[in-house]
Enzyme design. Structure first.
Site, PDB file in Angstrom:
ATOM      1  N   CYS A 162     -32.037 -10.580 -25.890  1.00 23.73           N
ATOM      2  CA  CYS A 162     -32.364 -10.000 -24.587  1.00 23.73           C
ATOM      3  C   CYS A 162     -33.864  -9.940 -24.364  1.00 23.73           C
ATOM      4  O   CYS A 162     -34.351 -10.122 -23.246  1.00 23.73           O
ATOM      5  CB  CYS A 162     -31.753  -8.604 -24.461  1.00 23.73           C
ATOM      6  N   HIS A 218     -32.211  -2.808 -25.995  1.00 20.10           N
ATOM      7  CA  HIS A 218     -32.052  -3.814 -24.939  1.00 20.10           C
ATOM      8  C   HIS A 218     -33.360  -4.056 -24.200  1.00 20.10           C
ATOM      9  O   HIS A 218     -34.245  -3.198 -24.172  1.00 20.10           O
ATOM     10  CB  HIS A 218     -30.977  -3.375 -23.951  1.00 20.10           C
ATOM     11  N   ASN A 244     -30.636  -8.145 -15.377  1.00 23.62           N
ATOM     12  CA  ASN A 244     -30.133  -8.156 -16.746  1.00 23.62           C
ATOM     13  C   ASN A 244     -29.862  -9.597 -17.188  1.00 23.62           C
ATOM     14  O   ASN A 244     -29.968 -10.536 -16.394  1.00 23.62           O
ATOM     15  CB  ASN A 244     -28.860  -7.300 -16.839  1.00 23.62           C
TER      16      ASN A 244
END
Length: 400
Positions: free
Chosen positions: A66, A334, A355
């Site tokens: 991520c 994250h 995202n």
């Protein structure tokens, strides 16, 4: 003292961070599946205030990358801001280079450093500076027939090589361990091309970074906020994925959102790293906030409607933020990309978040995160130094 959750996934995430972050990432996503309310989207009325142009939503697949997806998305928006035609930057080329550097540190530190897929926002800038960049079309990382990233086998194989090097059975390391380790990585992700053609012109990774992407790595700063360190100085961010032991600037908690607001208003987007394993974070519903009441104290109806329309939030303080970090209730699990500001029907502002889990939620891959969530759960932000308010930049001795 307020303690929002004990984090049932924390033990698994920490345990797997050093060996199989891809599985930990899958665990994280799966753990959030129940964080949703029926017809949540019908209960919110969002009105955009700022929406900085960004590239299409991607999926990191079954990998803990991520950090690379979010910070490279950020760089793609930087290209747009600079008037350039954006190119999808190979997220896995960045990750591949970080894996090589991480392996070197692992051996130098006798195995006492984090392994796996995880990383930090600054890794993208550091790898860009050292290795350049590749377009996604030239380096997909899908070198063995899979349609999506799936790195568990690779990470296990690579860890075996590094552990053998640390054990040093010959009594003296040969230069071959790094060759063997690199060969494992490249056998799964693909060998790096020395040169390639892009739109009819030949580039190396370094010339592509310089001539096509065109950012200056020295223009980017990473900022955090923890009261245990002196404000307006630098400190080493003590999170597992900071394997390079990079330092970040320290500001007051409220200045985190002041900086983000200023950046967005001036046309700069912001890369964000923090904790999403919260009951107030719903990937499905695309909303993140800090409820005023602990989940354990909510009635069954309140739990069912936790994401059904705007709700009151807990007041966040610097003491609360520091305690959550110290108690492992805030972890670096994250990374995402802040691309704008929106308001709900009550006039409350949220950040628009991009995202990297695909376009699979109510807002097709985007989320709306409150400023209180950002104040409470941010571990670091990365942005162009031009987005920092001049008064704060002066205190940090950042030359704009």
């Amino acid at each position: 003292m307020y303690k929002f959750s004990v984090k049932p996934i924390l033990a698994a995430t920490v345990l797997l961070a050093g060996m199989n972050a891809g599985f930990a990432q899958d665990y994280l996503v799966n753990s959030l599946k129940n964080n949703q309310s029926e017809n949540s989207k019908d209960s919110f009325q969002f009105t955009e205030v700022i929406n900085i142009e960004n590239t299409p939503v991607k999926s990191q697949g079954s990998s803990g990358t991520c950090w690379s997806y979010s910070a490279n998305s950020f760089l793609e928006s930087e290209m747009i801001r600079m008037g350039k035609e954006p190119v999808e930057i190979s997220q896995i080329y960045t990750a591949r280079n970080a894996y090589i550097e991480k392996g070197k540190n692992y051996v130098r530190m006798h195995g006492a450093i984090t392994l796996g897929d995880g990383g930090a926002l600054h890794d993208v800038i550091n790898m860009y500076r050292k290795y350049g960049a590749l377009p996604q079309s030239e380096y997909t990382g899908l070198n063995y027939g899979t349609a999506n990233n799936k790195f568990a086998e690779m990470q296990t194989m690579a860890q075996g090589v590094l552990e053998a090097a640390v054990k040093n059975p010959n009594g003296e390391l040969t230069p071959n361990w790094i060759k063997a380790y690199t060969a494992v990585i490249d056998s799964y992700l693909g060998e790096v091309p020395e040169s390639f053609k892009y739109k009819g012109k030949t580039y190396t990774p370094q010339t592509f970074a310089k001539e096509v992407i065109g950012i200056n790595a020295d223009d980017y700063v990473e900022i955090s906020s923890f009261k245990e360190h002196p404000y307006y100085t630098k400190f080493t961010l003590m999170v597992p994925d900071n394997w390079s032991l990079d330092q970040v600037y320290n500001v007051k908690m409220n200045e985190l959102t002041d900086i983000i607001d200023n950046a967005l208003k001036k046309g700069y987007s912001v890369a964000w790293a923090g904790d999403v394993s919260e009951k107030g974070f719903s990937w499905k519903n695309g909303v993140a906030y800090i409820p005023s009441k602990e989940f354990s104290d909510m009635t069954p109806q309140e739990r069912e409607e936790i994401f059904k329309g705007p709700k009151p939030e807990m007041e966040i303080t610097e003491d609360l933020r520091q305690a959550a970090f110290d108690n492992y209730n805030t972890t670096d699990d994250h990374g995402m990309h802040i691309v704008g500001i929106t308001k709900d029907q009550n006039g409350k502002e949220y950040y628009i978040i991009k995202n990297s889990w695909g376009a699979t939620n109510d807002y097709k891959g985007y989320m709306y995160m409150t400023k209180n969530f950002v104040k409470y759960k941010t571990t670091a932000i990365l942005l162009h130094k031009g987005g920092v308010p001049s008064s704060i930049a002066k205190k940090l001795d950042i030359k704009q």
